[in-house]
Design a protein around this motif. Sequence first.
Motif, PDB file in Angstrom:
ATOM      1  N   ILE A   1      23.802  14.998  61.383  1.00 40.82           N
ATOM      2  CA  ILE A   1      24.416  15.759  62.473  1.00 40.82           C
ATOM      3  C   ILE A   1      25.935  15.840  62.324  1.00 40.82           C
ATOM      4  O   ILE A   1      26.622  16.374  63.200  1.00 40.82           O
ATOM      5  N   GLY A   2      26.466  15.308  61.228  1.00 43.50           N
ATOM      6  CA  GLY A   2      27.882  15.445  60.940  1.00 43.50           C
ATOM      7  C   GLY A   2      28.794  14.633  61.829  1.00 43.50           C
ATOM      8  O   GLY A   2      29.934  15.047  62.094  1.00 43.50           O
ATOM      9  N   GLU A   3      28.319  13.477  62.302  1.00 44.01           N
ATOM     10  CA  GLU A   3      29.124  12.638  63.191  1.00 44.01           C
ATOM     11  C   GLU A   3      29.297  11.255  62.566  1.00 44.01           C
ATOM     12  O   GLU A   3      28.450  10.361  62.733  1.00 44.01           O
ATOM     13  N   PRO A   4      30.382  11.029  61.811  1.00 41.36           N
ATOM     14  CA  PRO A   4      30.583   9.752  61.126  1.00 41.36           C
ATOM     15  C   PRO A   4      30.551   8.572  62.094  1.00 41.36           C
ATOM     16  O   PRO A   4      31.124   8.625  63.179  1.00 41.36           O
ATOM     17  N   LYS A   5      29.889   7.527  61.668  1.00 47.25           N
ATOM     18  CA  LYS A   5      29.754   6.321  62.488  1.00 47.25           C
ATOM     19  C   LYS A   5      30.302   5.108  61.764  1.00 47.25           C
ATOM     20  O   LYS A   5      30.914   4.229  62.361  1.00 47.25           O
ATOM     21  N   TYR A   6      30.080   5.035  60.459  1.00 43.08           N
ATOM     22  CA  TYR A   6      30.494   3.897  59.652  1.00 43.08           C
ATOM     23  C   TYR A   6      31.420   4.351  58.525  1.00 43.08           C
ATOM     24  O   TYR A   6      31.480   5.541  58.176  1.00 43.08           O
ATOM     25  N   GLU A   7      32.100   3.394  57.953  1.00 42.16           N
ATOM     26  CA  GLU A   7      32.944   3.672  56.798  1.00 42.16           C
ATOM     27  C   GLU A   7      32.097   4.283  55.682  1.00 42.16           C
ATOM     28  O   GLU A   7      31.024   3.791  55.356  1.00 42.16           O
ATOM     29  N   GLY A   8      32.586   5.356  55.102  1.00 38.54           N
ATOM     30  CA  GLY A   8      31.881   6.045  54.034  1.00 38.54           C
ATOM     31  C   GLY A   8      31.052   7.231  54.495  1.00 38.54           C
ATOM     32  O   GLY A   8      30.665   8.075  53.685  1.00 38.54           O
ATOM     33  N   ASP A   9      30.776   7.307  55.807  1.00 38.66           N
ATOM     34  CA  ASP A   9      29.967   8.413  56.317  1.00 38.66           C
ATOM     35  C   ASP A   9      30.651   9.764  56.095  1.00 38.66           C
ATOM     36  O   ASP A   9      29.996  10.755  55.739  1.00 38.66           O
ATOM     37  N   ALA A  10      31.948   9.808  56.323  1.00 35.16           N
ATOM     38  CA  ALA A  10      32.664  11.090  56.200  1.00 35.16           C
ATOM     39  C   ALA A  10      32.575  11.645  54.790  1.00 35.16           C
ATOM     40  O   ALA A  10      32.441  12.858  54.594  1.00 35.16           O
ATOM     41  N   GLU A  11      32.613  10.773  53.795  1.00 38.62           N
ATOM     42  CA  GLU A  11      32.513  11.232  52.411  1.00 38.62           C
ATOM     43  C   GLU A  11      31.130  11.795  52.120  1.00 38.62           C
ATOM     44  O   GLU A  11      30.997  12.794  51.399  1.00 38.62           O
ATOM     45  N   MET A  12      30.106  11.169  52.674  1.00 39.85           N
ATOM     46  CA  MET A  12      28.751  11.692  52.484  1.00 39.85           C
ATOM     47  C   MET A  12      28.598  13.064  53.135  1.00 39.85           C
ATOM     48  O   MET A  12      27.960  13.964  52.582  1.00 39.85           O
ATOM     49  N   ILE A  13      29.195  13.221  54.295  1.00 41.24           N
ATOM     50  CA  ILE A  13      29.123  14.503  54.993  1.00 41.24           C
ATOM     51  C   ILE A  13      29.812  15.591  54.176  1.00 41.24           C
ATOM     52  O   ILE A  13      29.320  16.723  54.072  1.00 41.24           O
ATOM     53  N   LYS A  14      30.943  15.244  53.561  1.00 43.72           N
ATOM     54  CA  LYS A  14      31.656  16.217  52.723  1.00 43.72           C
ATOM     55  C   LYS A  14      30.812  16.679  51.537  1.00 43.72           C
ATOM     56  O   LYS A  14      31.024  17.768  51.004  1.00 43.72           O
ATOM     57  N   GLY A  15      29.863  15.854  51.127  1.00 44.88           N
ATOM     58  CA  GLY A  15      28.987  16.216  50.022  1.00 44.88           C
ATOM     59  C   GLY A  15      27.866  17.167  50.416  1.00 44.88           C
ATOM     60  O   GLY A  15      26.916  17.345  49.651  1.00 44.88           O
ATOM     61  N   GLY A  16      27.970  17.774  51.608  1.00 38.89           N
ATOM     62  CA  GLY A  16      26.992  18.759  52.036  1.00 38.89           C
ATOM     63  C   GLY A  16      25.774  18.183  52.718  1.00 38.89           C
ATOM     64  O   GLY A  16      24.770  18.876  52.899  1.00 38.89           O
ATOM     65  N   ARG A  17      25.858  16.903  53.134  1.00 37.71           N
ATOM     66  CA  ARG A  17      24.679  16.257  53.696  1.00 37.71           C
ATOM     67  C   ARG A  17      24.581  16.366  55.222  1.00 37.71           C
ATOM     68  O   ARG A  17      23.700  15.754  55.826  1.00 37.71           O
ATOM     69  N   ASP A  18      25.476  17.138  55.838  1.00 37.47           N
ATOM     70  CA  ASP A  18      25.364  17.390  57.282  1.00 37.47           C
ATOM     71  C   ASP A  18      24.392  18.553  57.490  1.00 37.47           C
ATOM     72  O   ASP A  18      24.744  19.631  57.959  1.00 37.47           O
ATOM     73  N   PHE A  19      23.133  18.292  57.162  1.00 42.40           N
ATOM     74  CA  PHE A  19      22.123  19.339  57.126  1.00 42.40           C
ATOM     75  C   PHE A  19      21.956  20.055  58.456  1.00 42.40           C
ATOM     76  O   PHE A  19      21.768  21.269  58.508  1.00 42.40           O
ATOM     77  N   ALA A  20      21.983  19.300  59.554  1.00 42.84           N
ATOM     78  CA  ALA A  20      21.740  19.902  60.860  1.00 42.84           C
ATOM     79  C   ALA A  20      22.839  20.891  61.228  1.00 42.84           C
ATOM     80  O   ALA A  20      22.570  21.960  61.779  1.00 42.84           O
ATOM     81  N   VAL A  21      24.072  20.550  60.915  1.00 43.65           N
ATOM     82  CA  VAL A  21      25.194  21.446  61.204  1.00 43.65           C
ATOM     83  C   VAL A  21      25.033  22.752  60.423  1.00 43.65           C
ATOM     84  O   VAL A  21      25.207  23.848  60.963  1.00 43.65           O
ATOM     85  N   GLY A  22      24.681  22.632  59.145  1.00 44.43           N
ATOM     86  CA  GLY A  22      24.474  23.830  58.338  1.00 44.43           C
ATOM     87  C   GLY A  22      23.317  24.669  58.829  1.00 44.43           C
ATOM     88  O   GLY A  22      23.370  25.912  58.798  1.00 44.43           O
ATOM     89  N   ALA A  23      22.252  24.007  59.287  1.00 45.59           N
ATOM     90  CA  ALA A  23      21.082  24.742  59.776  1.00 45.59           C
ATOM     91  C   ALA A  23      21.408  25.511  61.049  1.00 45.59           C
ATOM     92  O   ALA A  23      20.990  26.665  61.218  1.00 45.59           O
ATOM     93  N   ILE A  24      22.145  24.875  61.956  1.00 44.38           N
ATOM     94  CA  ILE A  24      22.543  25.541  63.196  1.00 44.38           C
ATOM     95  C   ILE A  24      23.351  26.808  62.893  1.00 44.38           C
ATOM     96  O   ILE A  24      23.142  27.873  63.488  1.00 44.38           O
ATOM     97  N   LYS A  25      24.286  26.704  61.966  1.00 44.18           N
ATOM     98  CA  LYS A  25      25.124  27.849  61.610  1.00 44.18           C
ATOM     99  C   LYS A  25      24.310  29.010  61.052  1.00 44.18           C
ATOM    100  O   LYS A  25      24.742  30.161  61.097  1.00 44.18           O
TER     101      LYS A  25
END
Length: 343
Positions: A113-137
């Motif tokens: 859902i693109g909402e970082p919670k822990y250290e390192g989450d933001a980097e994973m999201i940058k790798g295109g893994r915020d699937f729900a955000v992309g699907a909504i768009k």
Amino acid sequence: MRNHNPEKIISEITAEIVPEYRYDGSEDFKCWQKKARAKLSELLGFKYMRKCDADFKAEYEEDCGDYIKTRFSFQSELGYYIPGYVLMPKNIKMPVPVMLCLQGHSKGMQISIGEPKYEGDAEMIKGGRDFAVGAIKRGYCAVVIEQRYMGECGGDSEGPGCCANGREGTASAVKSLLVGRSAVGERVWDVSRTIDVICDNFKRIDPDDISCMGNSGGGTITFYAACIDERIKYAIPSCSVCTYLDSIINIYHCPCNYIPSIARYFDMGDLGGLIAPRGLVVVAGKHDPIFPLHGVSRCVDRIKSLYKEDCAENRIRFVIGDSGHQFYPDIAYSALNELRGLI
């Protein structure tokens, strides 16, 4: 020279195996699919899953501007509850197509859902893994669940609990093997139960237009879930589809990738025939170090041959990103849109 490497023996055995359930053209393809799907269900350990009522609960709603986010939970097995989110776009024609979004081997569903919670989450999201955000768009209702042994369902700030990483209480995925189950089977079971509760409780969605996507561990479950559950109309597994020998046999992976005895009956390419004639987009990274492209290509060639047996060779796409082990949303959705006939 005498061999003292036991892993070499396993590789040799795997290379010698002709999978028992490999389709050889001697029977009707649909009959083979039915038989092979039943065998896969057995190998995944479904007969040991504890069936129950869903006990679905919508916990709260949040207006996120372009969409409404609903937090929910339900009982997937007797005594085991799964948390998740439904992200429903506003001002969209009903019924709304659904995209099930499965985070990979990570610290939790917050990645999807693109909402970082822990250290390192933001980097994973940058790798295109915020699937729900992309699907909504892209006009989908995005559905996110916490996969077993990750995040709220067995992981923590250090990572998923299925890993054998030396921390107390981890390597949970191995324990299921003692009772005839596997982490893959448990996660696939959860995906099917999620489809049940979404169809029963969210009336704006289109139950006949359900897709599933994920990268790495999420791609693995996307693939197996599509093999089992025919309600998944389109599957988009990323950086996860490969011959067993070229990836999870010869390269280190978390124990959550392994299904007891499966190579005796199928290679991953054989299983791809269970998805036909439904839409399949296989996504790979050109330089993926753990799902190497040569093994992915061999696997996809096998899947394509089975799609041809089902007169569905136009229902599969193979797309390759120019980097490593990550999701490639632009080329993945472009291929999916081709299959959907939108362009």
